[in-house]
Design a protein around this motif. Structure first.
Motif, PDB file in Angstrom:
ATOM      1  N   SER A  83       0.918   7.629   4.477  1.00  0.00           N
ATOM      2  CA  SER A  83       1.602   6.869   3.435  1.00  0.00           C
ATOM      3  C   SER A  83       3.115   6.913   3.576  1.00  0.00           C
ATOM      4  O   SER A  83       3.819   6.129   2.958  1.00  0.00           O
ATOM      5  N   ALA A  84       3.632   7.828   4.403  1.00  0.00           N
ATOM      6  CA  ALA A  84       5.081   7.986   4.575  1.00  0.00           C
ATOM      7  C   ALA A  84       5.395   8.262   6.038  1.00  0.00           C
ATOM      8  O   ALA A  84       4.525   8.640   6.821  1.00  0.00           O
ATOM      9  N   ALA A  85       6.676   8.125   6.393  1.00  0.00           N
ATOM     10  CA  ALA A  85       7.109   8.339   7.774  1.00  0.00           C
ATOM     11  C   ALA A  85       7.086   9.817   8.156  1.00  0.00           C
ATOM     12  O   ALA A  85       6.977  10.153   9.332  1.00  0.00           O
ATOM     13  N   ALA A  86       7.190  10.704   7.182  1.00  0.00           N
ATOM     14  CA  ALA A  86       7.176  12.146   7.421  1.00  0.00           C
ATOM     15  C   ALA A  86       6.675  12.832   6.149  1.00  0.00           C
ATOM     16  O   ALA A  86       6.742  12.251   5.057  1.00  0.00           O
ATOM     17  N   PRO A  87       6.202  14.069   6.261  1.00  0.00           N
ATOM     18  CA  PRO A  87       5.677  14.764   5.079  1.00  0.00           C
ATOM     19  C   PRO A  87       6.708  14.992   3.974  1.00  0.00           C
ATOM     20  O   PRO A  87       6.345  15.062   2.803  1.00  0.00           O
ATOM     21  N   ASP A  88       7.977  15.077   4.330  1.00  0.00           N
ATOM     22  CA  ASP A  88       9.011  15.399   3.339  1.00  0.00           C
ATOM     23  C   ASP A  88       9.760  14.180   2.808  1.00  0.00           C
ATOM     24  O   ASP A  88      10.764  14.330   2.131  1.00  0.00           O
ATOM     25  N   VAL A  89       9.267  12.966   3.083  1.00  0.00           N
ATOM     26  CA  VAL A  89       9.908  11.750   2.568  1.00  0.00           C
ATOM     27  C   VAL A  89       8.934  11.017   1.653  1.00  0.00           C
ATOM     28  O   VAL A  89       7.718  11.181   1.770  1.00  0.00           O
ATOM     29  N   PRO A  90       9.446  10.208   0.714  1.00  0.00           N
ATOM     30  CA  PRO A  90       8.556   9.486  -0.201  1.00  0.00           C
ATOM     31  C   PRO A  90       7.666   8.477   0.530  1.00  0.00           C
ATOM     32  O   PRO A  90       7.994   8.002   1.617  1.00  0.00           O
ATOM     33  N   ALA A  91       6.565   8.145  -0.107  1.00  0.00           N
ATOM     34  CA  ALA A  91       5.639   7.152   0.444  1.00  0.00           C
ATOM     35  C   ALA A  91       6.320   5.791   0.542  1.00  0.00           C
ATOM     36  O   ALA A  91       7.226   5.485  -0.231  1.00  0.00           O
ATOM     37  N   TYR A  92       5.879   4.987   1.506  1.00  0.00           N
ATOM     38  CA  TYR A  92       6.425   3.632   1.660  1.00  0.00           C
ATOM     39  C   TYR A  92       6.235   2.829   0.382  1.00  0.00           C
ATOM     40  O   TYR A  92       7.132   2.129  -0.056  1.00  0.00           O
ATOM     41  N   VAL A  93       5.031   2.896  -0.194  1.00  0.00           N
ATOM     42  CA  VAL A  93       4.733   2.160  -1.419  1.00  0.00           C
ATOM     43  C   VAL A  93       3.859   3.014  -2.329  1.00  0.00           C
ATOM     44  O   VAL A  93       3.182   3.936  -1.874  1.00  0.00           O
ATOM     45  N   LYS A  94       3.897   2.689  -3.612  1.00  0.00           N
ATOM     46  CA  LYS A  94       3.013   3.325  -4.584  1.00  0.00           C
ATOM     47  C   LYS A  94       2.523   2.240  -5.536  1.00  0.00           C
ATOM     48  O   LYS A  94       3.027   1.122  -5.527  1.00  0.00           O
ATOM     49  N   VAL A  95       1.548   2.568  -6.348  1.00  0.00           N
ATOM     50  CA  VAL A  95       0.982   1.607  -7.294  1.00  0.00           C
ATOM     51  C   VAL A  95       2.092   1.068  -8.193  1.00  0.00           C
ATOM     52  O   VAL A  95       2.918   1.822  -8.701  1.00  0.00           O
ATOM     53  N   VAL A  99       6.307  -5.593  -3.133  1.00  0.00           N
ATOM     54  CA  VAL A  99       6.530  -5.532  -1.694  1.00  0.00           C
ATOM     55  C   VAL A  99       6.889  -6.923  -1.195  1.00  0.00           C
ATOM     56  O   VAL A  99       6.283  -7.909  -1.593  1.00  0.00           O
ATOM     57  N   LYS A 100       7.878  -6.995  -0.323  1.00  0.00           N
ATOM     58  CA  LYS A 100       8.279  -8.260   0.297  1.00  0.00           C
ATOM     59  C   LYS A 100       7.490  -8.480   1.584  1.00  0.00           C
ATOM     60  O   LYS A 100       7.061  -7.523   2.234  1.00  0.00           O
ATOM     61  N   ALA A 101       7.334  -9.722   1.970  1.00  0.00           N
ATOM     62  CA  ALA A 101       6.663 -10.053   3.225  1.00  0.00           C
ATOM     63  C   ALA A 101       7.380  -9.357   4.372  1.00  0.00           C
ATOM     64  O   ALA A 101       8.602  -9.380   4.454  1.00  0.00           O
ATOM     65  N   GLY A 102       6.630  -8.689   5.243  1.00  0.00           N
ATOM     66  CA  GLY A 102       7.212  -7.987   6.381  1.00  0.00           C
ATOM     67  C   GLY A 102       7.603  -6.540   6.093  1.00  0.00           C
ATOM     68  O   GLY A 102       7.969  -5.813   7.002  1.00  0.00           O
ATOM     69  N   GLN A 103       7.508  -6.122   4.851  1.00  0.00           N
ATOM     70  CA  GLN A 103       7.848  -4.741   4.487  1.00  0.00           C
ATOM     71  C   GLN A 103       6.710  -3.804   4.901  1.00  0.00           C
ATOM     72  O   GLN A 103       5.540  -4.104   4.722  1.00  0.00           O
ATOM     73  N   THR A 104       7.066  -2.642   5.464  1.00  0.00           N
ATOM     74  CA  THR A 104       6.083  -1.655   5.876  1.00  0.00           C
ATOM     75  C   THR A 104       5.433  -1.027   4.649  1.00  0.00           C
ATOM     76  O   THR A 104       6.117  -0.622   3.714  1.00  0.00           O
ATOM     77  N   ILE A 117       2.194  -0.777   9.451  1.00  0.00           N
ATOM     78  CA  ILE A 117       1.418  -1.873   8.879  1.00  0.00           C
ATOM     79  C   ILE A 117       2.305  -2.546   7.836  1.00  0.00           C
ATOM     80  O   ILE A 117       2.872  -1.880   6.981  1.00  0.00           O
ATOM     81  N   GLN A 118       2.424  -3.857   7.939  1.00  0.00           N
ATOM     82  CA  GLN A 118       3.342  -4.609   7.079  1.00  0.00           C
ATOM     83  C   GLN A 118       2.585  -5.618   6.229  1.00  0.00           C
ATOM     84  O   GLN A 118       1.511  -6.088   6.609  1.00  0.00           O
ATOM     85  N   ALA A 119       3.155  -5.932   5.071  1.00  0.00           N
ATOM     86  CA  ALA A 119       2.577  -6.945   4.190  1.00  0.00           C
ATOM     87  C   ALA A 119       2.812  -8.325   4.789  1.00  0.00           C
ATOM     88  O   ALA A 119       3.878  -8.593   5.344  1.00  0.00           O
ATOM     89  N   ASP A 120       1.833  -9.200   4.662  1.00  0.00           N
ATOM     90  CA  ASP A 120       1.952 -10.565   5.179  1.00  0.00           C
ATOM     91  C   ASP A 120       2.714 -11.474   4.225  1.00  0.00           C
ATOM     92  O   ASP A 120       3.193 -12.527   4.622  1.00  0.00           O
ATOM     93  N   TYR A 121       2.791 -11.084   2.949  1.00  0.00           N
ATOM     94  CA  TYR A 121       3.445 -11.917   1.940  1.00  0.00           C
ATOM     95  C   TYR A 121       3.921 -11.023   0.800  1.00  0.00           C
ATOM     96  O   TYR A 121       3.555  -9.849   0.720  1.00  0.00           O
TER      97      TYR A 121
END
Length: 148
Positions: A83-95, A99-104, A117-121
């Protein structure tokens, strides 16, 4: 309903010939379904595929409306979900995140390669369907989203 009961139900459905399963416990209702036809992904497509997945409301008119309300972001490969790039950083997204198109939205690790993995829209994250460091299969739902 606690997480252990839900995990047990998921395992039962996975190991059975059922294609769809619903259960109600008080005010909580859970519906599970298996993909009978996994989505087709063209080689070299970096974004995760999306598939419509209708909810299971009680009324027929609600069912028709719910079919258009959300979609799924599916795993384009087999791998480990992060869910995140590293254990000590926040998750890319949460409930609740928009999210913008192309955002990881997450990373899937496959053969020591980190695949973003990126959003299509543009969409809103309604549910994260897997836990961090969970092994995922091709076509497995990762997020339930609502198009914006």
């Amino acid at each position: 309903m606690d997480l252990e009961k839900i995990e047990g139900l998921v395992k039962i459905v996975e190991n059975s010939s059922l294609t769809e399963f619903s259960i109600r416990d008080g005010e909580t209702e859970i519906t599970m379904s298996k993909l009978t036809h996994p989505p087709v992904i063209a080689a070299g497509v970096p974004a995760a595929p999306l598939a419509a997945a209708p909810a299971q409301p009680v009324a027929a008119e609600e069912k028709a409306e719910a079919a258009d309300e959300f979609e799924l972001i599916l795993a384009p490969i087999v791998g480990t979900f992060y869910s995140a790039a590293a254990p000590d950083v926040p998750a890319y997204v949460k409930v609740g995140d928009h999210v913008k198109a192309g955002q990881t939205v997450c990373i899937l690790e496959a053969m020591k390669l980190m695949n973003e993995i990126q959003a299509d829209y543009d969409c809103e994250i309604e549910a994260v369907l897997v836990s961090n460091e969970q092994k995922v299969e091709y076509g497995q739902p990762l997020f339930r989203v609502k198009k914006l």
